[in-house]
Design a protein around this motif. Structure first.
Motif, PDB file in Angstrom:
ATOM      1  N   THR A 190      -1.912 -10.917 -14.518  1.00 14.95           N
ATOM      2  CA  THR A 190      -3.167 -11.567 -15.030  1.00 14.95           C
ATOM      3  C   THR A 190      -3.650 -12.701 -13.981  1.00 14.95           C
ATOM      4  N   THR A 191      -4.113 -13.682 -13.487  1.00 15.90           N
ATOM      5  CA  THR A 191      -4.299 -14.537 -12.274  1.00 15.90           C
ATOM      6  C   THR A 191      -5.421 -15.503 -12.898  1.00 15.90           C
ATOM      7  N   VAL A 233       2.249 -10.316 -16.364  1.00 14.80           N
ATOM      8  CA  VAL A 233       2.121  -9.483 -15.799  1.00 14.80           C
ATOM      9  C   VAL A 233       1.933  -8.563 -16.676  1.00 14.80           C
ATOM     10  N   HIS A 234       0.740  -7.110 -16.296  1.00 11.16           N
ATOM     11  CA  HIS A 234       0.498  -6.026 -17.726  1.00 11.16           C
ATOM     12  C   HIS A 234       2.088  -5.435 -17.807  1.00 11.16           C
ATOM     13  N   GLY A 235       1.498  -4.169 -19.268  1.00 12.29           N
ATOM     14  CA  GLY A 235       2.066  -3.915 -18.824  1.00 12.29           C
ATOM     15  C   GLY A 235       3.104  -2.703 -18.137  1.00 12.29           C
ATOM     16  N   VAL A 280       2.329 -15.348  -8.403  1.00 18.10           N
ATOM     17  CA  VAL A 280       2.247 -14.074  -7.554  1.00 18.10           C
ATOM     18  C   VAL A 280       1.606 -14.523  -5.887  1.00 18.10           C
ATOM     19  N   VAL A 281       2.400 -14.609  -4.694  1.00 19.12           N
ATOM     20  CA  VAL A 281       1.730 -14.943  -3.494  1.00 19.12           C
ATOM     21  C   VAL A 281       0.738 -14.003  -2.838  1.00 19.12           C
ATOM     22  N   LEU A 282      -0.423 -15.415  -2.457  1.00 20.42           N
ATOM     23  CA  LEU A 282      -1.365 -14.578  -1.680  1.00 20.42           C
ATOM     24  C   LEU A 282      -1.751 -14.966  -0.151  1.00 20.42           C
ATOM     25  N   ARG A 283      -2.268 -14.394   0.485  1.00 22.78           N
ATOM     26  CA  ARG A 283      -2.530 -15.000   1.717  1.00 22.78           C
ATOM     27  C   ARG A 283      -4.113 -15.391   2.313  1.00 22.78           C
ATOM     28  N   PRO A 284      -4.338 -16.704   2.182  1.00 29.27           N
ATOM     29  CA  PRO A 284      -6.388 -16.704   2.308  1.00 29.27           C
ATOM     30  C   PRO A 284      -6.816 -15.953   3.190  1.00 29.27           C
ATOM     31  N   GLU A 285      -6.455 -14.833   3.815  1.00 28.46           N
ATOM     32  CA  GLU A 285      -7.515 -13.332   4.317  1.00 28.46           C
ATOM     33  C   GLU A 285      -7.617 -12.916   2.999  1.00 28.46           C
ATOM     34  N   THR A 311      -3.195  -6.403  -8.259  1.00 27.28           N
ATOM     35  CA  THR A 311      -2.816  -5.479  -7.939  1.00 27.28           C
ATOM     36  C   THR A 311      -1.229  -5.663  -7.183  1.00 27.28           C
ATOM     37  N   LEU A 312      -0.078  -5.879  -7.996  1.00 24.98           N
ATOM     38  CA  LEU A 312       1.418  -6.314  -7.516  1.00 24.98           C
ATOM     39  C   LEU A 312       1.814  -4.586  -6.217  1.00 24.98           C
ATOM     40  N   THR A 313       2.353  -5.366  -5.608  1.00 20.81           N
ATOM     41  CA  THR A 313       3.001  -4.859  -4.822  1.00 20.81           C
ATOM     42  C   THR A 313       4.623  -3.282  -5.004  1.00 20.81           C
ATOM     43  N   ALA A 314       4.896  -3.886  -5.876  1.00 15.28           N
ATOM     44  CA  ALA A 314       5.749  -3.111  -6.639  1.00 15.28           C
ATOM     45  C   ALA A 314       5.933  -3.678  -7.937  1.00 15.28           C
TER      46      ALA A 314
END
Length: 352
Positions: A259-260, A251-253, A279-284, A266-269
């Motif tokens: 960073t991944t 996580v940034h400041g 971090v959980v991403l969806r293929p779409e 961008t994080l939801t919260a």
């Protein structure tokens, strides 16, 4: 119309079998009246045991089951199945083979005069789109029609709750979607509260108002299909409900980005006091792009799965242990062994 007060409330439910292995381990679940909820989980997680306890076929060890404010099971209480006002649609429909369709539907209608039974039966057949089928025998119906009749039979006594035990399993995939839609429409038309047990993620997400994911005898997450998919409670839920791409993140400041190995996300919260995680991403959320695009990350195509409406491209990317899945619509421009660039779109959740 059924009263929308038929809330199902399950608290701290436990059940072990004689072998001693606990199946339900303090399970909590609330289904608001008039809601179709799906119980989703892997084999052996306790879905069928939960259904049998609610129906009254099994006694819970501890905990309570209440329906419309009435305790069905709890300390010193175990109402027999016939007094619970619960309708059941089993896996195979399980119609009585020696009875006509009309007599199957009317089977649970006790205490009504003949005219009222006839009217209610006709209403139910109309509701499930099989008006005029009353004189047929079950063996004259298709699998989908038998499931609809099983639903009509379950709804006829106006139950407070309908339990559906993997009711579309025996149907072929082409038929399944249509019967699912018909069942959902019929349940909504009566305002019934319903619980659908399934291990099919697509079925749960596309059919239910609420989805409860069960893991090892507890509800890991209960949410609307959209929130469950977009904001999974943890990486396991994310991977179980749809395809997930799990990547390590720092996580940034400010906590709004991380960073991944796939670039900045961008994080939801902002995470609470955590600087690293998954971090959980969806293929779409991943797109194939030109190599010179800002934020693009290069990878090697491992495999391509073409489905017609879209395709899944699997890539090996440095810094990510498992292959990365990318959903692609439109013509495919890459093949196995080729280099490709990907970039992340949208927001993601970070899990410690």
């Amino acid at each position: 119309m059924t009263d929308h007060g038929n809330e199902l409330r399950i608290e701290q439910l436990t059940k072990s079998y004689r072998s001693g292995a606990p199946v339900l381990q303090g399970l909590d679940l609330t289904v608001p009246g008039g809601t179709l909820a799906a119980v989703l989980g892997p084999s052996g997680c306790g879905k069928t045991t939960l259904l049998r306890v609610i129906a009254g076929f099994l006694r819970a060890d501890t905990g309570t089951v209440a329906l419309d404010g009435r305790t069905l099971a709890g300390p010193g209480v175990h109402l027999p199945p016939e007094r619970r006002r619960i309708g059941i649609v089993p896996q195979e429909g399980a119609l009585f083979p020696h009875m006509t369709v009309a007599r199957n539907v009317a089977f649970g209608l006790t205490g009504l005069d003949r005219g009222e039974r006839r009217r209610r039966t006709a209403d139910m057949l109309d509701l499930v789109g099989l008006a005029g089928y009353g004189d047929r025998m079950p063996h004259e119906l298709s699998g989908g029609q038998q499931q609809r009749i099983a639903l009509a039979r379950a709804l006829a006594p106006r139950p407070a709750l309908v339990l559906l035990d993997e009711p579309f399993n025996a149907l072929d995939s082409a038929l399944r979607a249509g019967v699912r839609a018909d069942v959902r429409s019929a349940l909504r038309a009566t305002g019934a509260t319903a619980l659908l047990v399934t291990h099919d993620q697509q079925e749960a997400l596309s059919t239910a108002d609420l989805v409860a994911v069960v893991r090892q005898g507890r509800v890991a997450q209960c949410d609307t299909p959209q929130d469950l998919y977009r904001r999974p409670a943890d990486p396991w839920v994310a991977g179980f409900v749809g395809d997930a791409v799990l990547v390590p993140a720092t996580v940034h400041g400010s906590g709004s980005t991380a960073t991944t190995p796939l670039g900045t996300v961008t994080l939801t919260a902002p995470p609470q006091g955590r600087s690293t995680g998954t971090v959980v991403l969806r293929p779409e959320q991943l797109q194939l792009t030109d190599a010179d695009t800002e934020e693009a990350v290069r990878g090697t195509v491992r495999d391509v799965f073409y489905y017609g409406h879209d395709a899944k491209v699997t890539l090996a990317v440095q810094g990510v242990d498992d292959p990365v899945d990318v959903r692609v619509s439109g013509p495919l421009s890459v093949g196995p062994g080729q280099e490709a660039a990907i970039r992340v779109t949208g927001e993601a959740t970070l899990h410690p």
